[in-house]
Design a protein around this motif. Structure first.
Motif, short mmCIF file in Angstrom:
data_model
loop_
_atom_site.label_atom_id
_atom_site.label_comp_id
_atom_site.label_asym_id
_atom_site.label_seq_id
_atom_site.Cartn_x
_atom_site.Cartn_y
_atom_site.Cartn_z
N GLY A 153 -1.87 12.05 -15.10
CA GLY A 153 -1.26 10.84 -14.60
C GLY A 153 0.14 11.11 -14.10
O GLY A 153 0.50 12.25 -13.81
N ASP A 154 0.94 10.07 -14.04
CA ASP A 154 2.31 10.14 -13.57
C ASP A 154 3.22 9.85 -14.77
O ASP A 154 3.24 8.72 -15.27
N PRO A 155 3.97 10.84 -15.25
CA PRO A 155 4.77 10.63 -16.47
C PRO A 155 5.74 9.45 -16.37
O PRO A 155 5.87 8.68 -17.33
N GLY A 156 6.39 9.28 -15.25
CA GLY A 156 7.33 8.17 -15.09
C GLY A 156 6.64 6.83 -15.14
O GLY A 156 7.14 5.87 -15.73
N ARG A 157 5.46 6.74 -14.54
CA ARG A 157 4.71 5.48 -14.56
C ARG A 157 4.14 5.19 -15.94
O ARG A 157 4.06 4.04 -16.36
N VAL A 158 3.73 6.24 -16.65
CA VAL A 158 3.24 6.05 -18.02
C VAL A 158 4.36 5.49 -18.89
O VAL A 158 4.15 4.52 -19.63
N GLY A 213 0.80 -1.22 0.00
CA GLY A 213 0.00 0.00 0.00
C GLY A 213 0.83 1.27 0.00
O GLY A 213 0.32 2.35 0.25
N GLU A 214 2.12 1.17 -0.30
CA GLU A 214 3.02 2.31 -0.26
C GLU A 214 3.30 2.92 -1.63
O GLU A 214 4.10 3.85 -1.74
N LEU A 215 2.67 2.42 -2.65
CA LEU A 215 2.93 2.91 -3.99
C LEU A 215 2.11 4.17 -4.24
O LEU A 215 0.89 4.17 -4.10
N ALA A 216 2.78 5.23 -4.60
CA ALA A 216 2.11 6.49 -4.90
C ALA A 216 2.38 6.88 -6.34
O ALA A 216 3.45 6.60 -6.88
N VAL A 217 1.41 7.51 -6.96
CA VAL A 217 1.59 8.05 -8.30
C VAL A 217 1.25 9.53 -8.23
O VAL A 217 0.42 9.95 -7.42
N THR A 218 1.89 10.31 -9.09
CA THR A 218 1.57 11.74 -9.15
C THR A 218 0.38 11.93 -10.08
O THR A 218 0.05 11.05 -10.89
N ARG A 219 -0.27 13.05 -9.95
CA ARG A 219 -1.40 13.39 -10.82
C ARG A 219 -1.08 14.75 -11.42
O ARG A 219 -1.27 15.78 -10.77
N GLU A 220 -0.56 14.73 -12.63
CA GLU A 220 -0.20 15.97 -13.32
C GLU A 220 -0.48 15.79 -14.80
O GLU A 220 -0.68 14.66 -15.27
N PRO A 221 -0.50 16.88 -15.56
CA PRO A 221 -0.73 16.75 -17.00
C PRO A 221 0.38 15.92 -17.65
O PRO A 221 1.57 16.10 -17.36
N VAL A 222 -0.03 15.00 -18.50
CA VAL A 222 0.91 14.12 -19.21
C VAL A 222 0.50 14.09 -20.68
O VAL A 222 -0.65 13.80 -21.00
N ASP A 223 1.45 14.38 -21.55
CA ASP A 223 1.21 14.28 -22.99
C ASP A 223 1.65 12.88 -23.42
O ASP A 223 2.85 12.57 -23.45
N LEU A 224 0.67 12.01 -23.70
CA LEU A 224 0.99 10.61 -24.01
C LEU A 224 1.84 10.48 -25.28
O LEU A 224 2.73 9.62 -25.33
N ALA A 245 4.11 12.57 -26.29
CA ALA A 245 5.47 12.94 -25.89
C ALA A 245 6.12 11.82 -25.09
O ALA A 245 7.33 11.55 -25.24
N GLU A 246 5.36 11.14 -24.25
CA GLU A 246 5.91 10.04 -23.45
C GLU A 246 6.28 8.86 -24.35
O GLU A 246 7.30 8.20 -24.13
N VAL A 247 5.47 8.57 -25.36
CA VAL A 247 5.81 7.53 -26.33
C VAL A 247 7.13 7.89 -27.01
O VAL A 247 8.03 7.06 -27.14
N ALA A 248 7.25 9.14 -27.45
CA ALA A 248 8.47 9.60 -28.12
C ALA A 248 9.68 9.46 -27.20
O ALA A 248 10.77 9.04 -27.64
#
Length: 167
Positions: free
Chosen positions: A60-65, A18-29, A31-34
């Protein structure tokens, strides 16, 4: 590969406790694919990309995406066919990244456990696989308010990450 396996094991441990946290910020999918493709690795070679969206921004969380996309590409390389493709599309309420390949797909006996820590994407046993990738990916998607789905359609195996579109 080893660092990705270690990261998956750490994420699985944090998730179970239960210690996993994700950020909630704008993510351009798109750009993350690139970024994932630009960072390279054998799983990025020859991947075809199609972006069919006016906006690919979600929350979402850019690193997790990036971790999800990287895991899906690695699975396509290990278990799928040679023609791997990433599609990014905008739906009325979601932005979706689909990683697909022209391999044989998941055998029916594996569908029930596909997204569990015991699930794999193929009947083959692959050395160096912890068998946690899809379980972790689905968990991360859900923590970001989205989902991760599998389907076999038109001769292609498809894993789709759907996240809520930004307002």
């Amino acid at each position: 590969d080893v660092s990705d396996i270690v990261e998956d094991l750490l994420i699985a441990t944090r998730s179970e406790s239960g210690e996993l946290a994700v950020t909630r910020e704008p993510v351009d999918l798109a750009a993350e694919v690139a970024t994932v493709l630009r960072n390279g690795g054998s799983h990025t070679a020859g991947v075809e990309v199609d972006i069919d969206a006016t906006s690919t921004v979600t929350t979402g969380d850019p690193g997790r995406v990036r971790q999800i996309i990287r895991n899906l590409l690695t699975n396509a390389e290990r278990y799928g066919g040679p023609n791997v493709r990433i599609d990014v599309q905008e739906l009325p309420n979601d932005v979706v990244v689909t990683v697909s390949d022209d391999g044989d797909g998941v055998i029916p006996e594996r569908l029930e456990t596909l997204f569990t820590s015991a699930g794999t994407v193929s009947a083959a046993t692959v050395s160096g696989s912890a068998g946690l990738g899809l379980s972790i990916c689905r968990n991360l998607a859900e923590l970001m308010g989205g989902r991760l789905d599998y389907e076999r359609r038109a001769g292609r195996t498809r894993f789709s990450l759907s996240l809520p579109a930004s307002d």
